[in-house]
Design a protein around this motif. Structure first.
Motif, mmCIF file in Angstrom:
data_model
loop_
_atom_site.group_PDB
_atom_site.id
_atom_site.type_symbol
_atom_site.label_atom_id
_atom_site.label_comp_id
_atom_site.label_asym_id
_atom_site.label_seq_id
_atom_site.Cartn_x
_atom_site.Cartn_y
_atom_site.Cartn_z
ATOM 1 N N GLY A 50 0.795 -1.216 0.000
ATOM 2 C CA GLY A 50 0.000 0.000 0.000
ATOM 3 C C GLY A 50 0.827 1.265 0.000
ATOM 4 N N HIS A 51 2.080 1.155 0.453
ATOM 5 C CA HIS A 51 2.972 2.311 0.476
ATOM 6 C C HIS A 51 4.253 1.976 -0.285
ATOM 7 C CE1 HIS A 51 0.323 2.675 4.005
ATOM 8 N NE2 HIS A 51 0.438 3.966 3.846
ATOM 9 N N GLY A 52 4.078 1.396 -1.473
ATOM 10 C CA GLY A 52 5.224 0.897 -2.236
ATOM 11 C C GLY A 52 6.021 1.942 -2.978
ATOM 12 N N GLY A 53 5.523 3.179 -3.011
ATOM 13 C CA GLY A 53 6.263 4.228 -3.698
ATOM 14 C C GLY A 53 6.061 4.184 -5.204
ATOM 15 N N GLU A 54 6.963 4.866 -5.932
ATOM 16 C CA GLU A 54 6.867 4.935 -7.373
ATOM 17 C C GLU A 54 7.174 3.575 -7.991
ATOM 18 O OE1 GLU A 54 9.450 7.968 -8.721
ATOM 19 O OE2 GLU A 54 8.410 9.589 -7.673
ATOM 20 N N GLN A 55 6.636 3.370 -9.205
ATOM 21 C CA GLN A 55 6.849 2.095 -9.873
ATOM 22 C C GLN A 55 8.324 1.919 -10.190
ATOM 23 O OE1 GLN A 55 4.138 1.409 -13.038
ATOM 24 N NE2 GLN A 55 4.932 -0.608 -13.562
ATOM 25 N N GLN A 56 8.797 0.695 -10.097
ATOM 26 C CA GLN A 56 10.201 0.390 -10.294
ATOM 27 C C GLN A 56 10.621 0.574 -11.745
ATOM 28 O OE1 GLN A 56 11.345 -3.701 -10.282
ATOM 29 N NE2 GLN A 56 9.330 -4.425 -10.829
ATOM 30 N N GLU A 57 11.940 0.742 -11.933
ATOM 31 C CA GLU A 57 12.479 0.781 -13.275
ATOM 32 C C GLU A 57 12.371 -0.601 -13.906
ATOM 33 O OE1 GLU A 57 16.480 2.081 -12.924
ATOM 34 O OE2 GLU A 57 15.954 4.013 -12.040
ATOM 35 N N GLU A 58 12.353 -0.621 -15.251
ATOM 36 C CA GLU A 58 12.256 -1.908 -15.935
ATOM 37 C C GLU A 58 13.492 -2.749 -15.641
ATOM 38 O OE1 GLU A 58 12.246 -3.013 -20.539
ATOM 39 O OE2 GLU A 58 10.379 -2.047 -19.886
ATOM 40 N N PRO A 59 13.310 -3.991 -15.216
ATOM 41 C CA PRO A 59 14.452 -4.830 -14.865
ATOM 42 C C PRO A 59 15.164 -5.346 -16.110
ATOM 43 C CG PRO A 59 12.429 -6.081 -14.661
ATOM 44 C CD PRO A 59 12.032 -4.670 -14.997
ATOM 45 N N ARG A 60 16.162 -6.220 -15.883
ATOM 46 C CA ARG A 60 16.858 -6.841 -16.998
ATOM 47 C C ARG A 60 15.878 -7.669 -17.822
ATOM 48 N NH1 ARG A 60 22.346 -9.216 -14.068
ATOM 49 N NH2 ARG A 60 23.241 -7.189 -13.507
ATOM 50 N N PRO A 61 16.174 -7.873 -19.124
ATOM 51 C CA PRO A 61 15.266 -8.672 -19.954
ATOM 52 C C PRO A 61 14.994 -10.036 -19.334
ATOM 53 C CG PRO A 61 16.934 -7.613 -21.316
ATOM 54 C CD PRO A 61 17.322 -7.364 -19.889
ATOM 55 N N LEU A 62 13.780 -10.507 -19.528
ATOM 56 C CA LEU A 62 13.419 -11.825 -19.012
ATOM 57 C C LEU A 62 14.289 -12.881 -19.685
ATOM 58 C CD1 LEU A 62 11.114 -13.061 -17.126
ATOM 59 C CD2 LEU A 62 10.034 -13.734 -19.281
ATOM 60 N N TYR A 63 14.865 -13.764 -18.885
ATOM 61 C CA TYR A 63 15.789 -14.752 -19.438
ATOM 62 C C TYR A 63 15.124 -15.662 -20.464
ATOM 63 C CZ TYR A 63 18.725 -13.341 -15.494
ATOM 64 O OH TYR A 63 19.471 -12.618 -14.613
ATOM 65 N N PHE A 64 13.843 -15.951 -20.270
ATOM 66 C CA PHE A 64 13.139 -16.868 -21.163
ATOM 67 C C PHE A 64 12.495 -16.158 -22.353
ATOM 68 C CE2 PHE A 64 12.223 -20.832 -18.366
ATOM 69 C CZ PHE A 64 13.551 -20.837 -17.959
ATOM 70 N N ASP A 65 12.698 -14.855 -22.466
ATOM 71 C CA ASP A 65 12.100 -14.095 -23.566
ATOM 72 C C ASP A 65 13.083 -14.076 -24.738
ATOM 73 O OD1 ASP A 65 10.602 -12.446 -25.157
ATOM 74 O OD2 ASP A 65 11.200 -10.603 -24.140
ATOM 75 N N PRO A 66 12.767 -14.713 -25.859
ATOM 76 C CA PRO A 66 13.729 -14.795 -26.976
ATOM 77 C C PRO A 66 13.996 -13.451 -27.646
ATOM 78 C CG PRO A 66 11.611 -15.703 -27.648
ATOM 79 C CD PRO A 66 11.515 -15.425 -26.161
ATOM 80 N N THR A 67 13.049 -12.510 -27.593
ATOM 81 C CA THR A 67 13.234 -11.241 -28.282
ATOM 82 C C THR A 67 14.151 -10.293 -27.518
ATOM 83 O OG1 THR A 67 11.315 -10.199 -27.228
ATOM 84 C CG2 THR A 67 10.925 -11.476 -29.250
ATOM 85 N N LYS A 68 14.059 -10.285 -26.200
ATOM 86 C CA LYS A 68 14.863 -9.429 -25.325
ATOM 87 C C LYS A 68 14.577 -7.941 -25.530
ATOM 88 C CE LYS A 68 17.063 -13.005 -23.729
ATOM 89 N NZ LYS A 68 16.758 -13.568 -22.412
ATOM 90 N N HIS A 69 13.548 -7.619 -26.286
ATOM 91 C CA HIS A 69 13.242 -6.222 -26.558
ATOM 92 C C HIS A 69 11.828 -5.863 -26.096
ATOM 93 C CE1 HIS A 69 16.972 -5.727 -28.758
ATOM 94 N NE2 HIS A 69 16.666 -6.732 -29.563
ATOM 95 N N ASP A 70 10.854 -6.557 -26.621
ATOM 96 C CA ASP A 70 9.475 -6.263 -26.251
ATOM 97 C C ASP A 70 9.190 -6.787 -24.848
ATOM 98 O OD1 ASP A 70 9.107 -5.234 -28.779
ATOM 99 O OD2 ASP A 70 8.547 -7.185 -29.618
ATOM 100 N N PRO A 71 8.226 -6.195 -24.147
ATOM 101 C CA PRO A 71 7.837 -6.748 -22.850
ATOM 102 C C PRO A 71 7.403 -8.196 -22.998
ATOM 103 C CG PRO A 71 6.883 -4.577 -23.156
ATOM 104 C CD PRO A 71 7.495 -4.967 -24.463
ATOM 105 N N PRO A 72 7.846 -9.085 -22.127
ATOM 106 C CA PRO A 72 7.521 -10.503 -22.264
ATOM 107 C C PRO A 72 6.040 -10.771 -22.005
ATOM 108 C CG PRO A 72 8.595 -10.106 -20.170
ATOM 109 C CD PRO A 72 8.661 -8.813 -20.929
ATOM 110 N N HIS A 73 5.553 -11.874 -22.546
ATOM 111 C CA HIS A 73 4.174 -12.279 -22.305
ATOM 112 C C HIS A 73 4.033 -12.820 -20.885
ATOM 113 C CE1 HIS A 73 3.081 -11.683 -26.481
ATOM 114 N NE2 HIS A 73 4.092 -12.444 -26.873
ATOM 115 N N ASN A 74 2.833 -12.701 -20.352
ATOM 116 C CA ASN A 74 2.584 -13.195 -18.993
ATOM 117 C C ASN A 74 2.867 -14.687 -18.861
ATOM 118 O OD1 ASN A 74 1.807 -10.642 -18.229
ATOM 119 N ND2 ASN A 74 -0.385 -11.031 -18.477
ATOM 120 N N VAL A 75 2.540 -15.445 -19.913
ATOM 121 C CA VAL A 75 2.773 -16.888 -19.879
ATOM 122 C C VAL A 75 4.266 -17.178 -19.741
ATOM 123 C CG1 VAL A 75 2.583 -19.030 -21.197
ATOM 124 C CG2 VAL A 75 0.696 -17.391 -21.208
#
Length: 328
Positions: free
Chosen positions: A158-183
């Protein structure tokens, strides 16, 4: 062979934690959580997962007298409150010239103080219950601990502050550019959990075997070896964040893990082990309390970990390891 398998278990635990943490950070982005909530709740819980799974696996595998489970549960908060704080202090001084705040800690004092106070209260209660050894009281306390952690999470989110910066690319995401899918995020999380559980299973089995071979108590091995290996994610993250001047993330990751370790794994121990302490267990709680209290004093007094504080944390950690080594 046993020592090789022990090394393999460490690799599985740490590799699983890295994969899981990366996925959790992306989950935080998708859920729109603030940096404080991600650091103190999601990241802290994720990096604490290896040492939290070990006692559960030990209990399910029939650990005699709960020694490995209790050792893993108490060893984690002890190490974070001593060696973990020492690592942060050394990092702030080592990278002082490249940091905007020199060796001062750029943290939100009320939040950090809250974490350390909550940790101190619950680890102290856990220690008292370990000396009393009343199973009925322990079961009730376990429920209280879990509810209290739920309240802590609710307040932090409830008091988490501002949204975090985008982390490192998802390791399982082959594109490494677009936001990864939820699955893909969920799939990576499940793989991380599987690696952690597998590593914990191998660790418990090998610790039991090695302890039997060399005549050392499994409690001693679990108190020292388990947290030293499984707390590496917190310590590594803290060094990297401190180097970049992100002290709130560095210290929040450690204090958030301390809160988690003093409540959730302790609740498991209270409910499913005898939770009766020997001298090493009692000393671990005492050193954890001393280390956490020293960190609270340093943050409130000057927001700086002095050389004297760092020396004290080093003495607490080294003294405990020396004691359990001689006691073995």
């Amino acid at each position: 062979m046993a020592y090789l398998l022990l090394a393999v278990s460490f690799a599985l635990l740490l590799g699983g934690a890295v994969v899981f943490t990366n996925a959790v950070e992306w989950a935080g982005i998708r859920l729109g959580l603030g940096a404080g909530a991600v650091g103190s709740v999601l990241a802290a819980t994720a990096t604490a997962l290896p040492e939290s799974v070990i006692p559960i696996v030990a209990i399910l595998s029939g650990d005699q007298s709960g020694q490995i489970a209790i050792g893993a549960i108490l060893g984690a908060p002890f190490l974070l409150a001593t060696l973990g704080m020492l690592v942060i202090g050394v990092s702030t001084h080592m990278f002082a010239r490249r940091r905007d705040n020199d060796s001062k800690l750029a943290v939100h004092t009320p939040t950090t103080a809250r974490d350390l106070i909550v940790f101190g209260v619950f680890i102290a209660v856990a220690g008292i219950l370990g000396l009393i050894g009343n199973q009925s009281v322990n079961v009730v306390a376990a429920v209280v601990f879990l509810v209290a952690y739920g309240v802590y999470v609710w307040r932090t989110v409830g008091h988490g502050g501002e949204q975090q910066e985008e982390p490192r690319p998802l390791y399982f995401d082959p594109t490494k550019h677009d936001p990864p899918h939820n699955v893909t995020v969920v799939a990576q999380m499940l793989v991380g959990v599987a690696a952690i559980v597998g590593g914990a299973e191998v660790f418990v089995t090998q610790v039991e075997g090695i302890a039997h071979q060399v005549g050392i108590s499994p409690l001693v091995l679990a108190l020292v070896l388990a947290p030293l290996a499984t707390e590496l994610p917190e310590k590594t993250n803290s060094v990297l964040w401190t180097r970049r001047g992100k002290d709130a993330l560095a210290l929040g990751n450690v204090t958030g893990a301390m809160v988690f370790q003093s409540m959730v794994p302790v609740a498991v121990g209270l409910a499913f082990t005898p939770w009766s302490f020997t001298a090493p267990s009692t000393l671990a709680v005492g050193c954890a309390l001393a280390g956490g209290g020293l960190a609270l004093y340093a943050v409130l007094r000057s927001r700086q970990f002095t050389r004297l504080s760092m020396a004290a944390w080093g003495v607490l950690y080294a003294g405990f390891v020396a004691y359990v080594g001689l006691a073995a």
